[in-house]
Write a protein that holds these residues in place. Sequence first.
Motif, short mmCIF file in Angstrom:
data_model
loop_
_atom_site.label_atom_id
_atom_site.label_comp_id
_atom_site.label_asym_id
_atom_site.label_seq_id
_atom_site.Cartn_x
_atom_site.Cartn_y
_atom_site.Cartn_z
N GLY A 29 -20.12 -30.47 -4.52
CA GLY A 29 -19.53 -29.64 -3.86
C GLY A 29 -18.76 -28.65 -4.75
N THR A 30 -18.05 -28.90 -5.77
CA THR A 30 -17.42 -27.99 -6.33
C THR A 30 -18.49 -27.08 -7.46
OG1 THR A 30 -15.56 -29.72 -6.86
CG2 THR A 30 -15.79 -28.07 -8.62
N LEU A 31 -19.69 -27.86 -7.94
CA LEU A 31 -20.64 -27.05 -8.33
C LEU A 31 -21.55 -26.59 -7.62
CD1 LEU A 31 -20.57 -29.32 -11.68
CD2 LEU A 31 -19.99 -27.08 -11.79
N SER A 32 -21.47 -26.41 -6.40
CA SER A 32 -22.63 -26.06 -5.65
C SER A 32 -23.39 -24.72 -5.60
CB SER A 32 -22.27 -26.03 -3.87
OG SER A 32 -21.07 -25.13 -3.71
N LEU A 71 -32.03 -25.47 -12.19
CA LEU A 71 -31.75 -25.89 -10.74
C LEU A 71 -30.44 -25.43 -10.04
CD1 LEU A 71 -33.95 -29.07 -10.49
CD2 LEU A 71 -34.64 -26.80 -9.52
N PRO A 72 -29.89 -25.44 -8.71
CA PRO A 72 -28.81 -25.55 -8.42
C PRO A 72 -28.04 -26.96 -8.57
CG PRO A 72 -30.01 -24.68 -6.77
CD PRO A 72 -31.00 -25.07 -7.88
N PHE A 73 -26.94 -27.15 -9.09
CA PHE A 73 -26.52 -28.45 -9.62
C PHE A 73 -26.85 -29.51 -8.58
CE2 PHE A 73 -23.17 -31.64 -9.53
CZ PHE A 73 -23.48 -32.22 -10.93
N PHE A 84 -20.63 -27.14 -21.46
CA PHE A 84 -19.75 -27.62 -20.50
C PHE A 84 -18.80 -26.00 -20.49
CE2 PHE A 84 -15.40 -29.29 -19.88
CZ PHE A 84 -15.74 -29.77 -18.61
N ARG A 85 -18.74 -25.54 -21.33
CA ARG A 85 -17.87 -24.19 -21.24
C ARG A 85 -18.67 -22.91 -20.39
NH1 ARG A 85 -14.28 -24.43 -26.73
NH2 ARG A 85 -16.43 -24.41 -27.64
N THR A 86 -20.20 -23.26 -20.23
CA THR A 86 -21.07 -22.00 -19.72
C THR A 86 -21.59 -22.41 -18.19
OG1 THR A 86 -23.07 -23.10 -21.07
CG2 THR A 86 -21.51 -21.18 -21.82
N GLU A 87 -22.47 -23.64 -18.26
CA GLU A 87 -23.03 -23.93 -17.10
C GLU A 87 -21.96 -24.83 -16.28
OE1 GLU A 87 -26.60 -26.15 -17.71
OE2 GLU A 87 -27.67 -24.44 -18.80
N THR A 105 -16.89 -24.30 -13.99
CA THR A 105 -16.27 -24.39 -12.60
C THR A 105 -15.44 -25.97 -12.79
OG1 THR A 105 -18.19 -23.39 -11.65
CG2 THR A 105 -16.62 -24.61 -10.24
N VAL A 106 -15.81 -26.67 -13.50
CA VAL A 106 -14.98 -27.99 -13.45
C VAL A 106 -14.44 -28.17 -14.72
CG1 VAL A 106 -16.52 -29.30 -11.71
CG2 VAL A 106 -17.24 -29.31 -14.02
#
Length: 352
Positions: A68-71, A109-111, A140-143, A146-147
């Motif tokens: 949900g968070t990385l949708s 791909l979408p997460f 982690f700091r690019t793709e 969001t988290v």
Amino acid sequence: MAKKGIENLWREVRELSLGTETDRLDSPPSPLHFLRDYVSQSKPCVISNAIPHWPALNLWSDPAYLAGTLSNDLVSLHLTPNGSADAVTPISSDDGGDLCFASAHVEKLPFPEALRAVRSSSSKGEEKKVGYLQQQNDCFRTEYSTVAKDCDGDIPWATEALGCSPEAVNLWIGTGLSVTSFHKDHYENLYAVVSGEKHFLLLPPTDVHRLYVQRYPAANYNYNRDTEEFKLEIEQPVRHVPWCSVDPYPSPEREASERLKYPLFFNGPKPFHCTVKAGEVLYLPSMWFHHVSQTPGDGGYTIAVNYWYDMQFDVKYAYFNFLQSLSYESSSLNPVLSWREDEDTESGDSDV
């Protein structure tokens, strides 16, 4: 250098500095303690109770939260037919034994879709397609930015001890089918497990000859979604990569032949073994060789975040370059070849 001298070196570094087991600390060390007892001695350790304040420890075991968070985020999914990316692999099943350095097929791909591919890997008994989220390169700091709020941006006591911020922060999500072959990295590595467990085999830089590093032609898996088949293709123009040849866990059918082929590894001092559980951090010194496997947690996957800090290219680096430049033979049938890293790079940095 005589054979006896190199073999004495393996024993002496353990007797004088490393011991026989990886140190475990009950709580994070002070920067001075960490620098004096571990970084300066190039000695790994596992730190418990290292990240209890991270929201990720409670949130990331739930696939619905991450999806949900990385949708809306595109991520890089790595696919292989067997879970072994960045590894020495037969070029084909009927090629007479020729080997290559194989890298995964990578697609954006979408997460949520990528996470489903990773989790479904664990249900394929024949291991026909294994997904792993392991992009590295500061992913982690690019793709996954969001988290990013769910974790710290660095490991504070390590940052103070090392005198710099992490050059890269990476996220890893995989199942028990993903295994990383022996390799080394030119970074000081702080490796935090968030869900599941990571299992490390570790060898110090002094043991370089025991890993039979040789140069293999680089290749890439190409995955066809229509046929669900993988094709392994040698890069053109041909490029060679120095890589460790030893599989520490050969199949029962191969074990006897592997022990004969790589006696320095199987007959020498045992590698250090440590399991890093959720909430723990492994300090992995630069240039230590490591092999990594994993056990999934509650979400059906293992998740880790690692912080790569620049290493100091000091006398330790000079000593290692000198040692690895020495030709050394364990027997007339099993030469350990020296190589020059400036002739090619160790591309495809693997897990951690």
